[in-house]
Design a protein around this motif. Structure first.
Motif, mmCIF file in Angstrom:
data_model
loop_
_atom_site.group_PDB
_atom_site.id
_atom_site.type_symbol
_atom_site.label_atom_id
_atom_site.label_comp_id
_atom_site.label_asym_id
_atom_site.label_seq_id
_atom_site.Cartn_x
_atom_site.Cartn_y
_atom_site.Cartn_z
ATOM 1 N N LEU A 422 0.830 -1.210 0.000
ATOM 2 C CA LEU A 422 0.000 0.000 0.000
ATOM 3 C C LEU A 422 0.863 1.257 0.000
ATOM 4 O O LEU A 422 0.508 2.267 -0.598
ATOM 5 C CB LEU A 422 -0.936 -0.001 1.211
ATOM 6 N N ASP A 423 1.966 1.197 0.719
ATOM 7 C CA ASP A 423 2.941 2.288 0.704
ATOM 8 C C ASP A 423 4.274 1.700 1.134
ATOM 9 O O ASP A 423 4.408 0.491 1.320
ATOM 10 C CB ASP A 423 2.507 3.456 1.614
ATOM 11 N N ARG A 461 -0.939 8.255 8.016
ATOM 12 C CA ARG A 461 -0.930 7.196 7.006
ATOM 13 C C ARG A 461 -2.312 7.000 6.396
ATOM 14 O O ARG A 461 -2.447 6.748 5.194
ATOM 15 C CB ARG A 461 -0.459 5.865 7.601
ATOM 16 N N SER A 464 -2.717 9.634 3.839
ATOM 17 C CA SER A 464 -1.836 9.386 2.708
ATOM 18 C C SER A 464 -2.362 8.271 1.819
ATOM 19 O O SER A 464 -2.277 8.341 0.584
ATOM 20 C CB SER A 464 -0.432 9.038 3.219
ATOM 21 N N LEU A 465 -2.931 7.232 2.423
ATOM 22 C CA LEU A 465 -3.396 6.078 1.668
ATOM 23 C C LEU A 465 -4.800 6.236 1.105
ATOM 24 O O LEU A 465 -5.209 5.469 0.230
ATOM 25 C CB LEU A 465 -3.369 4.835 2.568
ATOM 26 N N VAL A 469 -6.494 3.773 -1.833
ATOM 27 C CA VAL A 469 -7.453 2.764 -1.375
ATOM 28 C C VAL A 469 -8.847 3.074 -1.919
ATOM 29 O O VAL A 469 -9.578 2.167 -2.352
ATOM 30 C CB VAL A 469 -7.453 2.673 0.159
#
Length: 503
Positions: A422-423, A461, A464-465, A469
């Motif tokens: 995912l990162d 996070r 950021s995601l 997503v």
């Protein structure tokens, strides 16, 4: 639409009731207004415990049941019941003293039966300091060591819901009860409204279960039951940036019943909890600046080397405990046992605690539909997750999914996109988003980032995601571009609410 059992509420209690009813061969529909574990069931101290502090109130039967159910959960979902060593420091001039604590953990062992998780033992001052080198030595007079278990509360709720579905229960999220249906003067169903489309469905049911936790009185009011049965209590926790190894710590305050847990949690430190009356709407509960400062002051007093300013806090969260009203004036003294109320055909399950989810559900079904046959009672002790090896799995898949991590890994092996991280900051992979949507009832971006994946403790996070997503969920669920943007905005609103205490 007709069912044998309509369960309203998708916290751990509602999911447990759905599983128990399905085990008994009933046709079950569980309707949850928001998401599984969206309320109290994702805002706990992450412990499966017997309640050592309850011994001072003389609640021996509750402690015995909780210790038994702690170990039942360890058999049902072993990866979600990690043994956690704990230390309770003793202080000069503060009750309970070292010997009283030793007596308490001895009784705790006795109530646990012939095979306690780890026998309690007395610790010298030197040994306590060796285990907890950052703990202040001022007034320290040793302590005691014992053990409980740590869980991922939201993940446990999801696995119980999956077990209910595997037994035939229908699990529906995003459906809110807007009215209760009556037949011959008794509750016999509900009108459910889809929170996104507004579509309404009437469900008739032989039994209707109110498992809405802190919203229980609100649902009871739909049946004309306006006398409250709850004394809601708000519990706030903070997650500190700093890592903390085992053991965890239980700090006992000078005030009776007051305690603060300082626990290792996903590479960080979890501190909680407060216990204050909650008079607002459960929908809007959030940590307050006063509560966060109180928890940080507790840490500063006991761990003076630690940074305890607002910058030391990675995140904070709050939940509402659906405690029963009692003669006690403080929620600290309110009993933690559960109650089953039958009022005009509506069965309400309130009180209780995370650890006793299975026993509460069995009690409700026994009272509602009669005792379960022995074969069903035995079946309720079968695993809620698939058995199988976890050796060789990446550690985060083993810890998060147990043996089911093999299926997640297989997805990744067959799809390069699904195998992508995912990162670059954590071990999570894109396949876990697919699993959350296709196998774990997730329908909103908040469902995935705050409850299906272990990311709720890190708002940065999550932000950021969110675009990546949300884009993947758009493909999986057929969202429009507008819906995708709304989902990101909803996530931001939720994160902002939980961070408002910083203002």
């Amino acid at each position: 639409m007709t069912r044998d059992v309509l369960v309203l509420g998708g916290g751990i209690t509602g999911c447990a009731v759905a599983r128990e009813a399905a085990l008994r061969g009933m046709r079950v529909l569980l309707a949850e207004a928001e998401d599984l574990a969206a309320g109290t069931s994702s805002a706990s101290t992450k412990l499966l415990h017997g309640g050592l502090r309850y011994l001072e109130y003389g609640w021996l039967s509750m402690v015995r049941e909780s210790l038994r159910e702690r170990e039942v959960t360890a058999r049902l979902a072993p990866h979600l019941a990690r043994p956690l060593p704990l230390v309770v420091p003793a202080w000069d001039g503060r009750r309970p003293g070292r010997l009283a604590l030793r007596t308490a953990v001895g009784l705790y062992d006795l109530l646990a039966g012939p095979h306690p998780l780890a026998r309690g033992r007395l610790l010298s001052t030197a040994r306590t300091h060796a285990l907890l080198p950052d703990l202040t030595t001022e007034g320290l007079r040793g302590g005691v060591a014992f053990a409980d278990r740590q869980t991922d509360d939201a993940r446990l709720t999801v696995e119980i819901a999956r077990a209910a579905a595997a037994l035939g229960a229908e699990i529906r999220v995003g459906l809110r009860a807007v009215a209760l249906l009556e037949r011959r003067g008794k509750v016999a169903g509900a009108t459910l409204e889809d929170g996104i489309t507004g579509e309404r469905t009437e469900v008739l049911s032989r039994f209707v279960v109110n498992a809405t936790g802190p919203w229980a009185d609100r649902l009871r009011a739909l049946a004309g039951l306006n006398e409250p049965v709850l004394a809601p209590s708000r519990g706030t926790h903070v997650v500190l940036h700093r890592p903390m190894p085992d053991p965890g710590v239980m700090l006992l305050g000078e005030r009776r019943g007051r305690r603060t847990f300082v626990l290792p949690w996903r590479g960080r430190t979890l501190v909680g909890t407060t216990d204050l009356p909650e008079r607002g709407a459960p929908d809007a509960v959030a940590p307050t600046g006063e509560e966060v400062r109180s928890l940080l002051a507790e840490i500063a007093a006991h761990f003076p080397r630690w940074r305890t300013g607002p910058e030391s806090v990675l995140s904070a969260f709050a939940g509402v405990r659906p405690l029963l009203r009692s003669a006690a004036h403080a929620t600290l003294d309110a009993p933690r046992d559960h109650a089953v109320l039958e009022e005009r055909g509506l069965f309400t399950l309130v009180g209780g605690k995370l650890t006793t989810w299975r026993a509460m559900a069995a009690d409700l079904l026994d009272r509602m539909a009669g005792p379960a046959p022995p074969a069903v009672a035995r079946a309720s002790l079968t695993r809620v997750v698939a058995e199988g090896p976890v050796a060789g799995l990446p550690p985060h898949l083993a810890a998060h999914y147990g043996a089911r991590g093999q299926a997640v890994l297989a997805r990744a092996a067959s799809d390069r996109d699904a195998a992508a991280p995912l990162d670059g900051e954590g071990p999570e992979i894109a396949a876990e988003v697919d699993v959350a949507v296709e196998e774990e009832f997730a329908r909103r971006l908040t469902d995935v980032l705050l409850r299906r994946l272990p990311l709720a403790q890190d708002p940065r996070r999550c932000r950021s995601l969110a675009p990546m997503v949300a884009a993947r969920m758009r493909t999986l669920l057929g969202w429009s571009a507008r819906r995708e943007s709304e989902e990101i905005a909803t996530l931001e609103s939720r994160l902002h609410r939980d961070e408002a205490w910083r203002a």
